[in-house]
Design a protein around this motif. Structure first.
Motif, short mmCIF file in Angstrom:
data_model
loop_
_atom_site.label_atom_id
_atom_site.label_comp_id
_atom_site.label_asym_id
_atom_site.label_seq_id
_atom_site.Cartn_x
_atom_site.Cartn_y
_atom_site.Cartn_z
N ILE A 58 3.74 2.75 -9.84
CA ILE A 58 3.39 2.15 -8.55
C ILE A 58 3.69 3.13 -7.42
O ILE A 58 2.90 3.30 -6.49
CB ILE A 58 4.15 0.83 -8.35
CG1 ILE A 58 3.65 -0.23 -9.34
CG2 ILE A 58 4.01 0.32 -6.92
CD1 ILE A 58 4.53 -1.44 -9.43
N GLU A 59 4.86 3.77 -7.49
CA GLU A 59 5.24 4.75 -6.46
C GLU A 59 4.25 5.91 -6.44
O GLU A 59 3.86 6.40 -5.38
CB GLU A 59 6.65 5.26 -6.74
CG GLU A 59 7.18 6.21 -5.67
CD GLU A 59 8.58 6.70 -5.96
OE1 GLU A 59 9.03 7.63 -5.28
OE2 GLU A 59 9.23 6.16 -6.89
N TYR A 60 3.83 6.36 -7.63
CA TYR A 60 2.85 7.45 -7.72
C TYR A 60 1.53 7.04 -7.07
O TYR A 60 0.94 7.80 -6.29
CB TYR A 60 2.63 7.82 -9.18
CG TYR A 60 1.45 8.74 -9.42
CD1 TYR A 60 1.55 10.11 -9.15
CD2 TYR A 60 0.24 8.25 -9.90
CE1 TYR A 60 0.47 10.95 -9.35
CE2 TYR A 60 -0.84 9.09 -10.10
CZ TYR A 60 -0.73 10.44 -9.82
OH TYR A 60 -1.80 11.27 -10.02
N MET A 61 1.06 5.84 -7.37
CA MET A 61 -0.19 5.36 -6.80
C MET A 61 -0.09 5.28 -5.27
O MET A 61 -1.01 5.67 -4.55
CB MET A 61 -0.55 3.99 -7.38
CG MET A 61 -0.91 4.03 -8.86
SD MET A 61 -1.07 2.37 -9.58
CE MET A 61 -2.55 1.79 -8.78
N GLY A 62 1.05 4.78 -4.79
CA GLY A 62 1.24 4.69 -3.34
C GLY A 62 1.26 6.04 -2.66
O GLY A 62 0.79 6.18 -1.53
#
Length: 490
Positions: free
Chosen positions: A210-214
């Motif tokens: 999720i952090e990577y996508m953000g």
């Protein structure tokens, strides 16, 4: 009576385990033990006295305790928004993954909160987050909404239709203005969606994804939707492999230094070098610098990388000190986290002194972003460098952050024009006029101007015509390893 209690409590545990997972189950178990403790105490008093009928009181007190447990999550609730927090998410989602339950995940990250806090204040920013949390909860109608970091929220949905409905409605909700008093403001958010999120298998990997996508939507000026697909997942796994390899690279000093020579128009020769970090993975090949440097900053390893690289540069200069007769200095990039770290400037100066080199051989480069983020540690570092005789260069000027005030407050000796400013200068008169005017302004203020990113003869001729001091770009040379560099500048 005891059998009635057992059956009653078994039903409570079964229901809340099925509904909320082991986190709730554990809390209910602990509460039941407290219940039994109260009831046992009351029963003992009743047996001793023979007159006081306290079992009914014990049952009432125990049921009241269970009620409070179910209606007051306590340690697992975010005090500002009333949502469950990251601690509860970790436990709860871990249980869903363990049970192999199918679920879908939506993450909402308010990207421009830092800017809004700066304009309206943190109290107003908190009110915006409360409005956002309330809106998400009303749209989803779910208890499965979590605040995992300051500006980030997660929603867990059990069916694909609920996921798609929530995704579309949250997107529409974020198009509407939020209210700060009488002011209307717009929240720019990244909405990240993962279908069948249980396939990630571990909650920490799920959060990292999720952090990577953000991170793919940084600096967005509008709300964007990022939905997981095979390409994104491949990029995430690549970054995870780099992250794992990076620690080994720091421990074993596996980094290399390449040097890109900078050409002087006046002297018609190379007069300075920029040291550039490179890292090669045994199977992935060369890792792009912006990838491993970004990960190193996130992991808190960037200062270790910086020290290793400076030692390599010092060793190279010491072994070939004769090249400094024609080379003015070697430019070395510093990251924001390095400069903000108290005492780090003295560490860098100490490394140079350790090799017995003249600090004037070095010019430290900082980006526009760093130049606009003042702190006591930053100012101390600049003073330390100036006292040691190390010059400063402003990198990427014109990329969108700095202004002339930032340049004037720091004793730069050179300004490097961002390569993006060169786009269309050969075909667009306005772009050419803009570039030329910046060059004249900077030179009038006493700075040496370096044009970065020149790749064609036409661009170089324009830069020569405008009187640019130095040019760094593929037209003259790509970054080179030590051997090729010495052949190039000898």
């Amino acid at each position: 009576m005891i059998y009635v209690y057992i059956a009653f409590f078994a039903l409570i545990i079964a229901y809340f385990t099925a509904r909320y997972g082991k986190t709730a189950e554990e809390e209910i178990r602990q509460t039941i033990w407290r219940f039994l403790g109260i009831e046992t105490g009351c029963l003992a008093v009743q047996l001793l006295t023979g007159r006081w009928l306290l079992t009914g009181f014990g049952v009432a007190a125990g049921l009241w305790l269970i009620y409070l447990t179910l209606n007051n999550p306590g340690d697992y609730t975010d005090s500002m928004t009333g949502l469950f927090d990251k601690q509860y998410f970790d436990k709860w989602i871990g249980e869903k993954i363990y049970r192999k339950d199918s679920f879908h995940l939506l993450a909402v990250d308010a990207c421009n909160m830092k800017q809004l806090n700066r304009i309206y204040g943190t109290s107003a920013g908190d009110q915006l987050l409360i409005q956002l949390a309330k809106g998400i909860q009303e749209i989803t109608g779910s208890l499965q909404v979590f605040r995992v970091t300051g500006n980030s929220f997660l929603v867990v949905l059990d069916s694909l239709s609920d996921y798609e409905k929530a995704r579309d409605e949250i997107r529409e909700f974020l198009k509407k203005p939020f209210h700060i008093g009488k002011e209307n403001v717009t929240l720019h958010a990244a909405i990240c969606g993962i279908m069948n999120a249980e396939k990630m298998e571990k909650e920490d990997i799920l959060l990292a994804y999720i952090e990577y996508m953000g991170s793919l939507s940084q600096n967005t000026e509008e709300t964007v939707l990022i939905q997981s697909d095979s390409r994104l997942l491949e990029g995430f796994r690549y970054e995870q492999e780099v992250e794992h390899f990076l620690r080994k690279a720091v421990e074993e000093d596996l980094f290399e230094v390449y040097y890109q020579p900078v050409y002087s128009i006046k002297k018609q020769s190379f007069i300075t070098l920029e040291a550039l970090s490179r890292l090669k993975h045994p199977t992935l090949g060369m890792i792009p610098p912006d990838v491993f440097i970004g990960i190193a900053e996130k992991q808190g390893l960037i200062s270790e990388v910086g020290k290793l690289q400076l030692r390599r540069v010092c060793c190279f200069i010491k072994e070939h000190e004769y090249i400094m007769q024609n080379i003015w200095n070697v430019k070395f990039n510093l990251s924001p986290s390095e400069l903000m770290k108290p005492g780090y400037s003295r560490v860098l100066i100490g490394i140079i002194q350790e090799y017995g080199l003249n600090p004037a051989y070095f010019q430290f480069e900082i980006t526009e972003t760093v130049a606009t983020e003042y702190s006591e540690s930053f100012c101390t570092a600049i003073e330390d460098f100036a006292e040691a005789g190390i010059h400063m260069c402003l990198d990427d000027f014109g990329s969108g952050y700095a202004n002339l005030n930032a340049v004037l407050r720091i004793p730069f000796s050179a300004v490097k024009m961002d390569r993006s400013l060169l786009m269309n200068v050969c075909t667009d008169k306005q772009a050419a006029l803009f570039y030329h005017s910046i060059v004249m302004t900077m030179q009038h203020m006493g700075y040496k101007v370096i044009a970065e990113g020149a790749e064609t003869e036409e661009e170089v001729k324009l830069l020569e015509k405008w009187g640019v001091d130095m040019i760094q770009g593929y037209y003259f040379s790509k970054p080179l390893d030590k051997k090729k560099l010495l052949e190039k500048i000898s």
